[in-house]
Design a protein around this motif. Structure first.
Motif, PDB file in Angstrom:
ATOM      1  N   ASN A  68       0.820  -1.216   0.000  1.00  0.00           N
ATOM      2  CA  ASN A  68       0.000   0.000   0.000  1.00  0.00           C
ATOM      3  C   ASN A  68       0.856   1.269   0.000  1.00  0.00           C
ATOM      4  OD1 ASN A  68      -2.886   0.960   0.248  1.00  0.00           O
ATOM      5  ND2 ASN A  68      -1.999   2.008   2.009  1.00  0.00           N
ATOM      6  N   ASN A  69       2.109   1.132   0.486  1.00  0.00           N
ATOM      7  CA  ASN A  69       3.094   2.218   0.440  1.00  0.00           C
ATOM      8  C   ASN A  69       2.642   3.472   1.182  1.00  0.00           C
ATOM      9  OD1 ASN A  69       5.650   3.160  -0.302  1.00  0.00           O
ATOM     10  ND2 ASN A  69       4.839   4.235  -2.091  1.00  0.00           N
ATOM     11  N   ASP A  70       1.992   3.264   2.338  1.00  0.00           N
ATOM     12  CA  ASP A  70       1.574   4.376   3.189  1.00  0.00           C
ATOM     13  C   ASP A  70       2.324   4.248   4.510  1.00  0.00           C
ATOM     14  OD1 ASP A  70       0.308   6.069   5.024  1.00  0.00           O
ATOM     15  OD2 ASP A  70      -1.640   5.869   4.054  1.00  0.00           O
ATOM     16  N   PRO A  71       3.145   5.241   4.900  1.00  0.00           N
ATOM     17  CA  PRO A  71       3.943   5.126   6.130  1.00  0.00           C
ATOM     18  C   PRO A  71       3.105   4.954   7.395  1.00  0.00           C
ATOM     19  CG  PRO A  71       3.987   7.379   5.290  1.00  0.00           C
ATOM     20  CD  PRO A  71       3.383   6.524   4.217  1.00  0.00           C
ATOM     21  N   VAL A  72       1.874   5.456   7.393  1.00  0.00           N
ATOM     22  CA  VAL A  72       1.004   5.304   8.559  1.00  0.00           C
ATOM     23  C   VAL A  72       0.741   3.829   8.830  1.00  0.00           C
ATOM     24  CG1 VAL A  72      -1.349   5.645   9.408  1.00  0.00           C
ATOM     25  CG2 VAL A  72      -0.089   7.561   8.421  1.00  0.00           C
ATOM     26  N   HIS A  73       0.348   3.107   7.798  1.00  0.00           N
ATOM     27  CA  HIS A  73      -0.002   1.691   7.972  1.00  0.00           C
ATOM     28  C   HIS A  73       1.225   0.787   7.964  1.00  0.00           C
ATOM     29  CE1 HIS A  73      -4.136   2.886   7.704  1.00  0.00           C
ATOM     30  NE2 HIS A  73      -3.927   3.452   6.533  1.00  0.00           N
ATOM     31  N   TYR A  74       2.209   1.139   7.156  1.00  0.00           N
ATOM     32  CA  TYR A  74       3.434   0.340   7.147  1.00  0.00           C
ATOM     33  C   TYR A  74       4.146   0.454   8.493  1.00  0.00           C
ATOM     34  CZ  TYR A  74       7.876  -1.652   5.613  1.00  0.00           C
ATOM     35  OH  TYR A  74       9.006  -2.432   5.486  1.00  0.00           O
ATOM     36  N   GLY A  75       4.136   1.650   9.071  1.00  0.00           N
ATOM     37  CA  GLY A  75       4.742   1.839  10.385  1.00  0.00           C
ATOM     38  C   GLY A  75       4.070   0.980  11.439  1.00  0.00           C
ATOM     39  N   ARG A  76       2.742   0.928  11.390  1.00  0.00           N
ATOM     40  CA  ARG A  76       2.014   0.100  12.349  1.00  0.00           C
ATOM     41  C   ARG A  76       2.328  -1.378  12.142  1.00  0.00           C
ATOM     42  NH1 ARG A  76       0.994  -2.318  16.592  1.00  0.00           N
ATOM     43  NH2 ARG A  76      -1.071  -3.200  16.911  1.00  0.00           N
ATOM     44  N   ALA A  77       2.431  -1.783  10.889  1.00  0.00           N
ATOM     45  CA  ALA A  77       2.719  -3.187  10.602  1.00  0.00           C
ATOM     46  C   ALA A  77       4.111  -3.576  11.101  1.00  0.00           C
ATOM     47  CB  ALA A  77       2.609  -3.441   9.101  1.00  0.00           C
ATOM     48  N   VAL A  78       5.095  -2.707  10.899  1.00  0.00           N
ATOM     49  CA  VAL A  78       6.454  -2.990  11.365  1.00  0.00           C
ATOM     50  C   VAL A  78       6.504  -3.000  12.890  1.00  0.00           C
ATOM     51  CG1 VAL A  78       8.840  -2.161  11.383  1.00  0.00           C
ATOM     52  CG2 VAL A  78       7.506  -2.054   9.265  1.00  0.00           C
ATOM     53  N   ALA A  79       5.741  -2.104  13.528  1.00  0.00           N
ATOM     54  CA  ALA A  79       5.672  -2.098  14.989  1.00  0.00           C
ATOM     55  C   ALA A  79       5.101  -3.410  15.506  1.00  0.00           C
ATOM     56  CB  ALA A  79       4.809  -0.924  15.464  1.00  0.00           C
ATOM     57  N   MET A  80       4.094  -3.901  14.814  1.00  0.00           N
ATOM     58  CA  MET A  80       3.491  -5.179  15.189  1.00  0.00           C
ATOM     59  C   MET A  80       4.494  -6.315  14.992  1.00  0.00           C
ATOM     60  SD  MET A  80      -0.286  -6.390  13.983  1.00  0.00           S
ATOM     61  CE  MET A  80      -0.242  -7.896  13.044  1.00  0.00           C
ATOM     62  N   GLU A  81       5.284  -6.241  13.926  1.00  0.00           N
ATOM     63  CA  GLU A  81       6.314  -7.248  13.675  1.00  0.00           C
ATOM     64  C   GLU A  81       7.334  -7.256  14.808  1.00  0.00           C
ATOM     65  OE1 GLU A  81       9.156  -8.598   9.956  1.00  0.00           O
ATOM     66  OE2 GLU A  81       8.837  -6.463  10.312  1.00  0.00           O
ATOM     67  N   GLY A  82       7.703  -6.074  15.294  1.00  0.00           N
ATOM     68  CA  GLY A  82       8.657  -5.991  16.389  1.00  0.00           C
ATOM     69  C   GLY A  82       8.136  -6.652  17.653  1.00  0.00           C
ATOM     70  N   GLU A  83       6.872  -6.413  17.966  1.00  0.00           N
ATOM     71  CA  GLU A  83       6.275  -7.034  19.155  1.00  0.00           C
ATOM     72  C   GLU A  83       6.244  -8.555  19.026  1.00  0.00           C
ATOM     73  OE1 GLU A  83       2.832  -5.225  21.166  1.00  0.00           O
ATOM     74  OE2 GLU A  83       2.824  -3.791  19.501  1.00  0.00           O
TER      75      GLU A  83
END
Length: 416
Positions: free
Chosen positions: A149-164
């Motif tokens: 989707n190339n949107d930093p708002v959603h990509y940022g959330r997804a990467v944060a979830m990956e970190g957890e």
């Protein structure tokens, strides 16, 4: 649908989550009560398949958003099971409805489903196997879809979830690497409002909070303290003060880390400045937020730990609180699992109140009772952290504190 969504969402902002849920249910009932009411008709999100076959893209987006907001409202109330049902309904509707494959459909409206399911999963609302297969698959889907989707708002959330997820699997160094990705795309001033609108709170900024726990697990106290300072100085001041739940999510382990490093009173000042005062200003005494039942005991603990060798004006009030066993019953019970995935469990923090009281000369009459209560509650915290798969730092913290309390109890017995 549009009006109900707007009104309900506004009520959530005001902290009126139960009323918001009633509105969302009223709107959704129109959809679930429409159709043939045939027993053989398949349903998705409690809506007949034939209805979903006929709706357009705009109607699909409203249905998904209604269930997402309903899930967020339940989650804010600590009702993880009901939150899971709402988020799962949104996912079921998405997977079945034909128009979801249309190029006109904005798939970004679906990303909060993944985030919501991840949140209630941490509440214990989802049963997982030993390999955390559900969580890993959910995270994988979200990261890939958000990247495309190339949107930093959603990509940022997804990467944060990956970190957890990596941290829950014990891969703390890899988890910290995801924070480097977040630092490269996260701009709080331009993204904070959009993240909160999509996910209820700034789940991207909260990755910095989680990294404190990862650093603790690796024994990197200096790095944890540096992140605490960054959150306090840079993230919280730029965050929406009305979103008190988000502020608590950002600061929960910050308070713990500060008090464990000689800054309990500074942490208490921040608690009042960034949580209590904004809440009173925007919502008054009748407003509600998920963490509010913990505020009084946390403030009490910070006062006691920061003034161990000094007189305390409210010592009689604190003692009466600590001697009342009803004060150790968390309401709602979901608080334990929810915050036990952000840091030490609430029960661990409650247990420290009688412990610090037991060490004071002005409470010596009740020392034995207070100390035993502290040990009992900390043992409960440790058991909860282990048996309910809470984060490693929650387990480490409870074990360390339990050992300290037992050593002090032994010392007191020898002196007698």
């Amino acid at each position: 649908s549009e009006l109900g969504l707007k009104i309900g969402s506004q009520m959530m902002i005001m902290g009126l989550n139960p009323q918001a849920i009633m509105i969302f249910n009223d709107v959704l009932d129109i959809w679930t009560s429409t159709g043939t009411e045939c027993d053989d008709e398949e349903r998705y999100g409690d809506i007949e398949a034939s209805i979903l076959d006929s709706i357009d893209v705009q109607e699909l987006e409203y249905l998904i958003k209604l269930n997402i907001q309903k899930g967020k409202a339940f989650s804010s109330l600590g009702q993880g099971n009901d939150g899971f049902k709402a988020f799962q309904s949104a996912l079921d509707i998405l997977h079945y409805t034909p128009c979801a494959s249309s190029t006109d459909f904005d798939r970004s409206v679906t990303f909060p489903i993944f985030s919501g399911l991840f949140v209630v999963l941490k509440f214990g609302a989802v049963t997982q196997d030993s390999e955390f297969s559900y969580e890993k698959n959910l995270c994988k889907q979200f990261v890939e879809q958000a990247r495309l989707n190339n949107d930093p708002v959603h990509y940022g959330r997804a990467v944060a979830m990956e970190g957890e997820t990596l941290a829950r699997l014990g891969n703390f160094e890899e988890a910290l690497e995801t924070l480097d990705v977040i630092k490269s795309i996260y701009d709080i001033e331009s993204q904070h409002a959009a993240i909160c609108k999509s996910y209820g709170s700034d789940r991207v900024g909260q990755a910095f909070h989680h990294s404190i726990n990862w650093n603790h697990a690796l024994g990197q106290t200096d790095a944890a303290l540096a992140t605490c300072k960054y959150i306090v100085d840079e993230i919280v001041p730029k965050s929406d003060p009305k979103n008190v739940h988000n502020t608590m999510c950002l600061l929960y382990t910050v308070f713990v880390t500060m008090k464990e490093n000689g800054m309990a009173l500074e942490a208490r000042d921040i608690f009042n400045l960034r949580l209590v005062e904004p809440f009173e200003q925007h919502f008054g005494s009748n407003g509600s937020t998920f963490s509010k039942p913990l505020w009084k005991p946390i403030l009490m603990l910070l006062d006691l730990q920061g003034n161990q060798d000094k007189p305390i004006d409210n010592i009689d009030e604190y003692l009466a609180w600590a001697l009342d066993e009803n004060n150790y019953i968390l309401k709602p019970a979901m608080l334990e699992g929810a915050w036990g995935n952000f840091g030490p469990t609430p029960t661990a923090l409650l247990a420290e109140i009688p412990y610090f009281l037991s060490r004071r000369d002005d409470c010596i009459k009740h020392r034995s009772c207070l100390l035993q209560r502290a040990i009992t509650q900390m043992a409960i915290s440790l058991d909860n952290a282990k048996s309910k798969n809470m984060i490693l730092f929650a387990q480490m913290y409870a074990q360390q504190k339990l050992d300290t309390m037992k050593a002090y109890q032994k010392e007191c017995m020898c002196n007698n």
